[in-house]
Design a protein around this motif. Structure first.
Motif, mmCIF file in Angstrom:
data_model
loop_
_atom_site.group_PDB
_atom_site.id
_atom_site.type_symbol
_atom_site.label_atom_id
_atom_site.label_comp_id
_atom_site.label_asym_id
_atom_site.label_seq_id
_atom_site.Cartn_x
_atom_site.Cartn_y
_atom_site.Cartn_z
ATOM 1 N N ASN A 90 -68.086 -58.766 21.150
ATOM 2 C CA ASN A 90 -67.917 -57.543 20.370
ATOM 3 C C ASN A 90 -69.004 -57.403 19.316
ATOM 4 O O ASN A 90 -69.354 -58.359 18.637
ATOM 5 C CB ASN A 90 -66.544 -57.556 19.692
ATOM 6 C CG ASN A 90 -65.426 -57.455 20.700
ATOM 7 O OD1 ASN A 90 -65.567 -56.834 21.742
ATOM 8 N ND2 ASN A 90 -64.306 -58.053 20.382
ATOM 9 N N ILE A 91 -69.498 -56.206 19.179
ATOM 10 C CA ILE A 91 -70.489 -55.904 18.150
ATOM 11 C C ILE A 91 -69.789 -55.688 16.811
ATOM 12 O O ILE A 91 -70.270 -56.088 15.767
ATOM 13 C CB ILE A 91 -71.306 -54.660 18.538
ATOM 14 C CG1 ILE A 91 -72.142 -54.970 19.783
ATOM 15 C CG2 ILE A 91 -72.188 -54.199 17.395
ATOM 16 C CD1 ILE A 91 -72.874 -53.771 20.350
ATOM 17 N N ASN A 135 -62.966 -56.237 15.661
ATOM 18 C CA ASN A 135 -61.891 -55.430 16.249
ATOM 19 C C ASN A 135 -60.859 -54.940 15.243
ATOM 20 O O ASN A 135 -60.400 -53.816 15.341
ATOM 21 C CB ASN A 135 -61.175 -56.209 17.355
ATOM 22 C CG ASN A 135 -61.900 -56.081 18.677
ATOM 23 O OD1 ASN A 135 -62.459 -55.042 18.990
ATOM 24 N ND2 ASN A 135 -61.896 -57.148 19.450
ATOM 25 N N SER A 147 -62.086 -51.855 17.106
ATOM 26 C CA SER A 147 -61.727 -51.957 18.525
ATOM 27 C C SER A 147 -62.149 -50.703 19.290
ATOM 28 O O SER A 147 -62.627 -50.792 20.424
ATOM 29 C CB SER A 147 -60.232 -52.214 18.683
ATOM 30 O OG SER A 147 -59.476 -51.196 18.056
ATOM 31 N N ASN A 183 -65.957 -50.844 19.754
ATOM 32 C CA ASN A 183 -66.328 -51.782 20.819
ATOM 33 C C ASN A 183 -66.050 -51.191 22.202
ATOM 34 O O ASN A 183 -66.848 -51.379 23.128
ATOM 35 C CB ASN A 183 -65.592 -53.110 20.642
ATOM 36 C CG ASN A 183 -66.177 -53.922 19.510
ATOM 37 O OD1 ASN A 183 -67.388 -53.938 19.295
ATOM 38 N ND2 ASN A 183 -65.327 -54.593 18.763
ATOM 39 N N GLU A 213 -68.986 -50.465 25.010
ATOM 40 C CA GLU A 213 -68.895 -51.003 26.370
ATOM 41 C C GLU A 213 -68.946 -49.883 27.407
ATOM 42 O O GLU A 213 -69.599 -50.010 28.444
ATOM 43 C CB GLU A 213 -67.624 -51.833 26.539
ATOM 44 C CG GLU A 213 -67.563 -52.614 27.831
ATOM 45 C CD GLU A 213 -68.705 -53.608 28.021
ATOM 46 O OE1 GLU A 213 -69.115 -53.811 29.178
ATOM 47 O OE2 GLU A 213 -69.193 -54.189 27.032
#
Length: 70
Positions: A3-4, A7, A51, A54, A58
């Motif tokens: 994850n960047i 979350n 979250s 992310n 993605e």
């Protein structure tokens, strides 16, 4: 992919971490157009969940050489 964004964290427009996906103007354009990451609008404040950011990152992934239609 890791994850960047964190979350469980909430991000607001003044957080410099958001610059990785776009500046304030770009994020405002995406909200106006109904695209970009999911967000909450609380009065005049815009809040992004880590979250959600992310998930959006993605989903925006591009696999080079695939589905090029050539």
């Amino acid at each position: 992919m890791s994850n960047i964004f964190e979350n469980k964290r909430r991000y607001v427009l003044c957080d410099p971490e958001l610059d990785i996906i776009g500046d304030r103007d770009k994020l405002a354009q995406w909200r106006h157009k109904g695209c970009g990451p999911a967000y909450y609008k609380l009065g005049r404040k815009v809040v992004y969940l880590g979250s959600d950011l992310n998930k959006w990152v993605e989903a925006s992934r591009v696999e080079p050489g695939q589905n090029r239609g050539f």
